[in-house]
Design a protein around this motif. Structure first.
Motif, PDB file in Angstrom:
ATOM      1  N   THR A 103      90.249  97.874  36.176  1.00  0.00           N
ATOM      2  CA  THR A 103      89.963  99.390  36.172  1.00  0.00           C
ATOM      3  C   THR A 103      89.755  99.626  35.467  1.00  0.00           C
ATOM      4  O   THR A 103      90.578 100.636  33.931  1.00  0.00           O
ATOM      5  CB  THR A 103      91.209  99.611  37.108  1.00  0.00           C
ATOM      6  OG1 THR A 103      91.387  99.149  38.236  1.00  0.00           O
ATOM      7  CG2 THR A 103      91.043 101.104  37.640  1.00  0.00           C
TER       8      THR A 103
ATOM      9  N   MET B  83      88.131 106.022  37.849  1.00  0.00           N
ATOM     10  CA  MET B  83      88.669 105.974  39.203  1.00  0.00           C
ATOM     11  C   MET B  83      87.582 108.007  39.830  1.00  0.00           C
ATOM     12  O   MET B  83      87.799 108.568  38.668  1.00  0.00           O
ATOM     13  CB  MET B  83      90.345 106.599  39.355  1.00  0.00           C
ATOM     14  CG  MET B  83      90.760 104.942  39.142  1.00  0.00           C
ATOM     15  SD  MET B  83      92.835 105.674  38.928  1.00  0.00           S
ATOM     16  CE  MET B  83      93.495 104.015  38.840  1.00  0.00           C
TER      17      MET B  83
ATOM     18  N   ARG C 129      97.090 106.063  42.687  1.00  0.00           N
ATOM     19  CA  ARG C 129      96.244 105.520  40.852  1.00  0.00           C
ATOM     20  C   ARG C 129      97.291 104.178  41.255  1.00  0.00           C
ATOM     21  O   ARG C 129      98.345 103.583  40.138  1.00  0.00           O
ATOM     22  CB  ARG C 129      97.121 106.438  40.237  1.00  0.00           C
ATOM     23  CG  ARG C 129      96.831 106.880  39.306  1.00  0.00           C
ATOM     24  CD  ARG C 129      97.069 107.942  38.257  1.00  0.00           C
ATOM     25  NE  ARG C 129      96.125 107.808  37.047  1.00  0.00           N
ATOM     26  CZ  ARG C 129      96.520 108.821  36.267  1.00  0.00           C
ATOM     27  NH1 ARG C 129      96.531 110.018  36.483  1.00  0.00           N
ATOM     28  NH2 ARG C 129      95.956 108.564  35.019  1.00  0.00           N
TER      29      ARG C 129
ATOM     30  N   GLN D 119      87.176 103.399  42.631  1.00  0.00           N
ATOM     31  CA  GLN D 119      87.236 102.499  41.738  1.00  0.00           C
ATOM     32  C   GLN D 119      85.973 102.056  40.551  1.00  0.00           C
ATOM     33  O   GLN D 119      85.386 101.748  42.181  1.00  0.00           O
ATOM     34  CB  GLN D 119      88.221 101.249  41.102  1.00  0.00           C
ATOM     35  CG  GLN D 119      90.136 102.131  41.861  1.00  0.00           C
ATOM     36  CD  GLN D 119      90.811 101.058  41.271  1.00  0.00           C
ATOM     37  OE1 GLN D 119      91.194 100.018  40.698  1.00  0.00           O
ATOM     38  NE2 GLN D 119      91.751 101.684  41.862  1.00  0.00           N
TER      39      GLN D 119
ATOM     40  N   ARG E  14      97.121  99.661  33.249  1.00  0.00           N
ATOM     41  CA  ARG E  14      95.547  99.058  33.268  1.00  0.00           C
ATOM     42  C   ARG E  14      95.411  97.351  32.693  1.00  0.00           C
ATOM     43  O   ARG E  14      94.821  96.917  32.850  1.00  0.00           O
ATOM     44  CB  ARG E  14      95.574 100.201  32.371  1.00  0.00           C
ATOM     45  CG  ARG E  14      93.554  99.503  32.370  1.00  0.00           C
ATOM     46  CD  ARG E  14      92.771 101.587  32.346  1.00  0.00           C
ATOM     47  NE  ARG E  14      92.476 100.910  30.972  1.00  0.00           N
ATOM     48  CZ  ARG E  14      91.297 100.211  31.018  1.00  0.00           C
ATOM     49  NH1 ARG E  14      90.114  99.338  31.503  1.00  0.00           N
ATOM     50  NH2 ARG E  14      91.614 100.042  29.075  1.00  0.00           N
TER      51      ARG E  14
END
Length: 179
Positions: free
Chosen positions: A36, A39, A54, A136, A178
């Protein structure tokens, strides 16, 4: 005549709120590692650090039933927690349903080239009775070209019926979950 105009207005209104989606989607090609990198949300609090929306996609796997197993990572307090959710196929190959955040949500793949990027959006609750959207932008590499990636994401988001209120680039942010 008034009834016909009213019916036409209702049908057009319903179509205007639908999320456009990828056509001829081949979910087998979506399998593998994803990162990702950006966003967007129609409602800013949906992307707050403590929001359940999130999350960071890590991996997609197709099941024999052609559902999609999605591995996510999310920060909970100081830890990164991985979770797996099952995206159930629908009659539309670009639309899946997931049981997430206390209810069934629709996930729609907007665009992908399978080898470099994918954009999907998920229904998300907003304050009151309105439905919001969280999207996303994912890539196969950890650090895509920042300018090119954001331009591509912005172009894809323009097809949504309601534009995003907030867009976050994760490439330059300190997001320990992430990776």
């Amino acid at each position: 005549m008034k009834c016909i105009l009213l019916a036409l207005a209702l049908v057009c209104g319903i179509q205007a709120t639908a999320i456009p989606q990828a056509t001829n989607l081949d979910i087998q090609k979506m399998t593998g590692t994803w990162y990702t990198v950006a966003m967007a949300a129609s409602y800013a609090p949906l992307l707050d650090k403590d929001s359940s929306f999130r999350v960071f996609v890590k991996d997609l796997k197709v099941t024999p039933q052609e559902n999609m197993e999605i591995t996510l990572s999310k920060q909970v307090k100081q830890d990164c927690v991985d979770a797996r959710i099952m995206a159930q196929k629908t009659q539309d190959p670009a639309v899946f349903t997931v049981n997430y955040d206390d209810g069934e949500k629709k996930v729609t793949v907007l665009d992908t080239d399978y080898t470099h990027f994918m954009v999907f959006c998920m229904e998300a609750p907003m304050a009151g009775t309105q439905q919001g959207t969280v999207c996303q932008y994912m890539t196969r590499t950890m650090n895509p070209e920042q300018g090119e990636m954001m331009a591509s994401f912005s172009r894809t988001l323009q097809v949504l019926p309601t534009g995003p209120q907030i867009i976050l680039s994760m490439v330059q942010m300190e997001e320990k979950c992430r990776v």
